[in-house]
Design a protein around this motif. Sequence first.
Motif, PDB file in Angstrom:
ATOM      1  N   VAL A 620       0.700  -1.419   0.146  1.00  0.00           N
ATOM      2  CA  VAL A 620       0.065  -0.031  -0.141  1.00  0.00           C
ATOM      3  C   VAL A 620       0.970   1.366  -0.125  1.00  0.00           C
ATOM      4  CG1 VAL A 620      -1.773   1.207   1.329  1.00  0.00           C
ATOM      5  CG2 VAL A 620      -2.110  -0.997   1.220  1.00  0.00           C
ATOM      6  N   ASP A 621       0.592   2.318  -0.782  1.00  0.00           N
ATOM      7  CA  ASP A 621       1.193   3.326  -1.016  1.00  0.00           C
ATOM      8  C   ASP A 621       0.338   4.470  -1.026  1.00  0.00           C
ATOM      9  OD1 ASP A 621       0.527   3.532  -3.696  1.00  0.00           O
ATOM     10  OD2 ASP A 621       2.677   2.862  -4.127  1.00  0.00           O
ATOM     11  N   PHE A 622       0.723   5.764  -1.231  1.00  0.00           N
ATOM     12  CA  PHE A 622      -0.044   7.082  -1.321  1.00  0.00           C
ATOM     13  C   PHE A 622      -1.002   6.966  -2.854  1.00  0.00           C
ATOM     14  CE2 PHE A 622      -0.747  11.056  -3.431  1.00  0.00           C
ATOM     15  CZ  PHE A 622      -1.517  11.765  -2.368  1.00  0.00           C
ATOM     16  N   PHE A 623      -0.474   6.429  -3.977  1.00  0.00           N
ATOM     17  CA  PHE A 623      -1.037   6.325  -5.033  1.00  0.00           C
ATOM     18  C   PHE A 623      -2.273   5.014  -5.072  1.00  0.00           C
ATOM     19  CE2 PHE A 623       2.972   8.536  -6.056  1.00  0.00           C
ATOM     20  CZ  PHE A 623       2.446   9.723  -6.477  1.00  0.00           C
ATOM     21  N   VAL A 624      -2.045   4.086  -4.224  1.00  0.00           N
ATOM     22  CA  VAL A 624      -2.911   3.024  -4.105  1.00  0.00           C
ATOM     23  C   VAL A 624      -4.322   3.844  -3.572  1.00  0.00           C
ATOM     24  CG1 VAL A 624      -3.615   0.902  -2.739  1.00  0.00           C
ATOM     25  CG2 VAL A 624      -1.402   0.888  -4.239  1.00  0.00           C
ATOM     26  N   ALA A 647      -0.469  19.232   0.588  1.00  0.00           N
ATOM     27  CA  ALA A 647      -0.763  19.786   1.875  1.00  0.00           C
ATOM     28  C   ALA A 647       0.174  19.333   3.104  1.00  0.00           C
ATOM     29  CB  ALA A 647      -2.237  19.699   2.339  1.00  0.00           C
ATOM     30  N   THR A 648       0.269  20.154   4.142  1.00  0.00           N
ATOM     31  CA  THR A 648       0.756  19.612   5.352  1.00  0.00           C
ATOM     32  C   THR A 648      -0.237  19.469   6.495  1.00  0.00           C
ATOM     33  OG1 THR A 648       2.953  20.639   4.833  1.00  0.00           O
ATOM     34  CG2 THR A 648       2.555  20.286   7.080  1.00  0.00           C
ATOM     35  N   ILE A 649      -0.379  18.525   7.121  1.00  0.00           N
ATOM     36  CA  ILE A 649      -1.360  18.378   8.067  1.00  0.00           C
ATOM     37  C   ILE A 649      -0.857  17.851   9.383  1.00  0.00           C
ATOM     38  CG2 ILE A 649      -3.518  17.192   8.588  1.00  0.00           C
ATOM     39  CD1 ILE A 649      -4.211  17.483   5.617  1.00  0.00           C
ATOM     40  N   ASP A 650      -1.129  17.880  10.478  1.00  0.00           N
ATOM     41  CA  ASP A 650      -0.758  17.429  11.723  1.00  0.00           C
ATOM     42  C   ASP A 650      -0.873  15.826  11.831  1.00  0.00           C
ATOM     43  OD1 ASP A 650       0.466  19.623  12.511  1.00  0.00           O
ATOM     44  OD2 ASP A 650      -1.086  20.221  13.868  1.00  0.00           O
ATOM     45  N   GLY A 651      -0.009  14.966  11.901  1.00  0.00           N
ATOM     46  CA  GLY A 651      -0.236  13.804  12.005  1.00  0.00           C
ATOM     47  C   GLY A 651      -0.098  12.731  11.020  1.00  0.00           C
ATOM     48  N   PHE A 652       0.155  13.682   9.667  1.00  0.00           N
ATOM     49  CA  PHE A 652       0.389  13.025   8.568  1.00  0.00           C
ATOM     50  C   PHE A 652       1.898  13.203   8.011  1.00  0.00           C
ATOM     51  CE2 PHE A 652      -4.312  12.757   7.916  1.00  0.00           C
ATOM     52  CZ  PHE A 652      -4.436  11.491   7.357  1.00  0.00           C
ATOM     53  N   HIS A 653       2.341  12.390   7.244  1.00  0.00           N
ATOM     54  CA  HIS A 653       3.704  12.562   6.552  1.00  0.00           C
ATOM     55  C   HIS A 653       3.604  13.700   5.860  1.00  0.00           C
ATOM     56  CE1 HIS A 653       7.339  11.403   4.514  1.00  0.00           C
ATOM     57  NE2 HIS A 653       7.356  10.615   4.887  1.00  0.00           N
ATOM     58  N   ILE A 673       0.601   8.346   7.390  1.00  0.00           N
ATOM     59  CA  ILE A 673       0.362   8.627   8.528  1.00  0.00           C
ATOM     60  C   ILE A 673       2.010   8.934   9.034  1.00  0.00           C
ATOM     61  CG2 ILE A 673       0.116   7.799  10.974  1.00  0.00           C
ATOM     62  CD1 ILE A 673      -2.281   8.198   9.350  1.00  0.00           C
ATOM     63  N   HIS A 674       2.218   9.890   9.784  1.00  0.00           N
ATOM     64  CA  HIS A 674       3.445  10.560  10.381  1.00  0.00           C
ATOM     65  C   HIS A 674       4.218   9.359  11.235  1.00  0.00           C
ATOM     66  CE1 HIS A 674       6.501  12.946  11.844  1.00  0.00           C
ATOM     67  NE2 HIS A 674       6.291  14.096  11.202  1.00  0.00           N
ATOM     68  N   PRO A 675       5.368   9.242  10.692  1.00  0.00           N
ATOM     69  CA  PRO A 675       6.478   8.158  11.095  1.00  0.00           C
ATOM     70  C   PRO A 675       6.537   8.028  12.734  1.00  0.00           C
ATOM     71  CG  PRO A 675       7.491   9.130   9.343  1.00  0.00           C
ATOM     72  CD  PRO A 675       6.172   9.738   9.674  1.00  0.00           C
ATOM     73  N   GLU A 676       6.327   9.175  13.258  1.00  0.00           N
ATOM     74  CA  GLU A 676       6.368   9.352  14.928  1.00  0.00           C
ATOM     75  C   GLU A 676       5.002   8.378  15.380  1.00  0.00           C
ATOM     76  OE1 GLU A 676       6.919  13.060  15.863  1.00  0.00           O
ATOM     77  OE2 GLU A 676       9.036  13.280  15.344  1.00  0.00           O
ATOM     78  N   ASP A 682       2.868   1.321  17.152  1.00  0.00           N
ATOM     79  CA  ASP A 682       3.486   0.041  16.737  1.00  0.00           C
ATOM     80  C   ASP A 682       2.657  -0.333  15.451  1.00  0.00           C
ATOM     81  OD1 ASP A 682       5.201  -0.551  18.818  1.00  0.00           O
ATOM     82  OD2 ASP A 682       3.815  -1.210  19.975  1.00  0.00           O
ATOM     83  N   LEU A 683       2.578   0.871  14.497  1.00  0.00           N
ATOM     84  CA  LEU A 683       1.953   0.524  13.107  1.00  0.00           C
ATOM     85  C   LEU A 683       3.142   0.186  11.772  1.00  0.00           C
ATOM     86  CD1 LEU A 683      -0.554   3.308  13.149  1.00  0.00           C
ATOM     87  CD2 LEU A 683      -0.930   0.950  13.635  1.00  0.00           C
ATOM     88  N   ASN A 684       3.068  -0.320  10.847  1.00  0.00           N
ATOM     89  CA  ASN A 684       3.719  -0.289   9.643  1.00  0.00           C
ATOM     90  C   ASN A 684       3.303   0.960   9.130  1.00  0.00           C
ATOM     91  OD1 ASN A 684       4.764  -2.641  10.342  1.00  0.00           O
ATOM     92  ND2 ASN A 684       3.138  -4.003   9.675  1.00  0.00           N
ATOM     93  N   GLU A 685       3.954   1.023   7.766  1.00  0.00           N
ATOM     94  CA  GLU A 685       3.632   2.180   6.978  1.00  0.00           C
ATOM     95  C   GLU A 685       2.218   1.948   6.531  1.00  0.00           C
ATOM     96  OE1 GLU A 685       5.146   3.517   2.455  1.00  0.00           O
ATOM     97  OE2 GLU A 685       6.779   2.875   3.736  1.00  0.00           O
ATOM     98  N   THR A 686       1.681   3.070   6.901  1.00  0.00           N
ATOM     99  CA  THR A 686       0.159   3.206   7.008  1.00  0.00           C
ATOM    100  C   THR A 686      -0.480   4.468   6.183  1.00  0.00           C
ATOM    101  OG1 THR A 686       0.038   1.877   9.039  1.00  0.00           O
ATOM    102  CG2 THR A 686      -2.058   3.248   8.636  1.00  0.00           C
ATOM    103  N   TYR A 687      -1.541   4.190   5.502  1.00  0.00           N
ATOM    104  CA  TYR A 687      -2.250   5.461   4.983  1.00  0.00           C
ATOM    105  C   TYR A 687      -3.538   5.626   5.182  1.00  0.00           C
ATOM    106  CZ  TYR A 687       2.207   5.519   2.038  1.00  0.00           C
ATOM    107  OH  TYR A 687       3.400   5.626   1.687  1.00  0.00           O
ATOM    108  N   ALA A 688      -3.895   6.892   5.165  1.00  0.00           N
ATOM    109  CA  ALA A 688      -5.437   7.017   5.777  1.00  0.00           C
ATOM    110  C   ALA A 688      -6.078   8.068   4.714  1.00  0.00           C
ATOM    111  CB  ALA A 688      -5.542   7.558   7.215  1.00  0.00           C
ATOM    112  N   PHE A 689      -7.421   8.091   4.836  1.00  0.00           N
ATOM    113  CA  PHE A 689      -8.279   9.339   3.921  1.00  0.00           C
ATOM    114  C   PHE A 689      -9.213   9.586   4.981  1.00  0.00           C
ATOM    115  CE2 PHE A 689      -9.639   5.375   2.170  1.00  0.00           C
ATOM    116  CZ  PHE A 689     -10.946   5.650   2.246  1.00  0.00           C
ATOM    117  N   GLU A 690      -9.809  10.606   4.704  1.00  0.00           N
ATOM    118  CA  GLU A 690     -11.332  11.285   5.420  1.00  0.00           C
ATOM    119  C   GLU A 690     -11.862  12.429   4.690  1.00  0.00           C
ATOM    120  OE1 GLU A 690     -13.385  12.335   9.619  1.00  0.00           O
ATOM    121  OE2 GLU A 690     -11.287  11.348   9.518  1.00  0.00           O
TER     122      GLU A 690
END
Length: 804
Positions: A620-624, A647-653, A673-676, A682-690
Amino acid sequence: MFVSYSWLQDYVDLQGVSPEDLAEKITRSGIEVEGVETIGKDIKNVVIGHVLKCEQHPDADKLNICMVDVGEGDPVQIICGAPNVASGQKVAVAKVGAVLPGNFKIKKAKLRGEVSHGMICSLQELGVESKLVPKEHAEGIYVFHEEAEVGADVVQELGLDDAVLELGLTPNRSDCLSMMGVAYEVGAILGVGIKKPSTKHNETSEKASDYISIEVDAKEDNPLYVAKIIKNVKIGPSPLWMQNRLIAAGIRPHNNVVDITNYILLEYGQPLHAFDYDRLGSKEILVRKANEGEKITTLDDEERTLKSSQLLITNGQEPVALAGVMGGANSEVQNDTTTILIESAYFKGSTVRSASKDHGLRSEASTRFEKGVDPYRVKEAAERAAALMAEYAGGDVASGSVAFDQLDIHPQVVSITLEKINSTLGTDISAEEVEQIFKRLQFPVETKENQFTVTAPTRRGDITIEEDLLEEVARLYGYDRLPVTLPEGEATPGGLSSYQQKRRVSRRYFEGAGLLQAVTYSLTSDKKATQYAIDQREPVRLVMPMSEERSNLRLSIIPQLLEVVSYNIARKNDALGFYEIGSVFLNEGKDVLPTEEEHIAGVLTGKWYSHAWQGENKDVDFFVVKGILEGLCKELGIEEAVTYRQATIDGFHPGRTAEILVDGEVIGFVGGIHPEVEKEMDLNETYAFELKALPLFHYEKAPLQYQPIPRFPYITRDIALVVDQDVKAGELQSLIKETGGKLLKEVTLFDLYQGEHMEPGKKSLAYSLKYFDPERTLTDEEVVKAHNKVLAAVKDKAGAELRG
């Protein structure tokens, strides 16, 4: 409620109906049977054996060599490690070839050099739950009474061949919290009568009133209290059949006296309590409200501080029981008990429930008092208990009972007409059929001019209005026999609104794309309440939250979906995709209800697809994720109105996030999702939308138009443009579309180059442009003219140069 099939047959003729068929009939009549279980159905070749000799194994301290008679001639040698095995016992023996629960097969074995021809079993090994095993057998094998027949089938002796029906009762059907109540129900279903248990017993010349007096101060909470005295009781095990029935009902056997009180609780639904009369400390029972802060030590050896709202049974001075909940340790029946005082009472349900809740003591007794017991069975239950104690505990029953009786509860009288029944149910039932249904239920009924006046027994406290009678007729007549009809007359057909249709389309699309629907809490913590909010507001906080983790109404769905993903990853599920269409709550100020706004959100992580045979893997990546959203917009027909903007949004990469716009208005975002945050959860590389649902679902798309298949060829031109690194590919693509005019139909980005052959601070973007006219074949001159306009525009407005 667990109902023993064999026990039920004591009260009602089941007419050979199998447990499974009976369960089906009960369910059809309105009480759901959640399951039918026969514990011993898989047990084979287990018999009662007699331990003739028991000696310690020469090479093992914790093993014994037993010679056991299993009723087949010569005794067999069995190695047993149970601490309580001894010679002379009658025990359960699984012979070689036996099968125990879990398909566990017994074979001939050799233990420390000695051959074992079978296994001596505990009740747990025969499928009985550990919490139901009598305490004396909890840590070892089960020992039968001395009269047990050697070689007899253990399954039958222990009642493990009995089918147990689990009833899922609704709160209004507390009458079926007893075997008698279930018997009345089954009798009505099968159309047969009920046989009541015997309460006959002999009484001595001594009077119960010579031993005890009853006084009740809290008359409203305890309008009826009955006491009986049984002398010369011998405490010991209850009969095996009684133990079997208690275990089948989920109650652990203790001794004959306690088991009889529990047996009556199950049989009549009337809780009883047995006091050791000699430990009571007086000849008086006083029922009163507790003093604030008063203390009692209950049967579980816990000291409990009481409230003034709680009802106590006292010996005139000291508390001896918390009414309807649990007895006191100071009057407990013990092995040396010889005289018993049986308490049978009617306690107010709300009073018992309050005390049970305050002390965290929810028992079989308190449950029945809370839901309501039959006041007309209080005295009968006491007589039945006395009869059983006389028979199975060797007791002598003192003459009569001592009672405080100010009970003023009478059967409800309810009327209903035949017209009301048939018009409501859509049936054509005759008056004779309706009257017969009430008689099957054993409801006294008078019929006059098609009106039925029914006297509802006190055991059926749920019958109070004519709709209750209507329900009884419907379920006994048979819900499956009610006619199926369509409404008549003018009516407006139902249907989904455009918004509802698009919500349903969206759900189907996400599930078709491989995402699972999640339904998460609308409540969250202070920290997470404002995370990932599209509209930043002060969160709405609950006045009385159950916990700080669920104290605020959410402004975003993403934090809850991230919790779902984190939960699954912790359990080794790492390829995940969840979506939710749910509500967020926007604060509109003090003393104003928040606005409830529907959002669409999703979270994905792990492999998007994996084809092991072809060796293809895609994470899964941004383009998926962006592609999933583009597919949704296309499904909703609004893809032309949707654009994306970095855009730059708190909590996102910071480099993998974009705002989503509809006609220039921001309606949501998509990104990594931001690496921090990923590290914290304890997540792997994760993507989200709302996204906000309203702009998507209310957008008026253009009517669907069809075009003929083109007859003329199109012409493509590819251009590679060198631009500054801060130039966005999407903005450049939009500029090309605007400049290309009506002949330019498609613009596609197909290459990005940044490397050693490019000037510092520059990048190369390659686009494919498709020119086409559906009415004619384009000439080179027309295409060159349009193409030159594009080149000029990108040079002048974006500073782009053709790459050589």
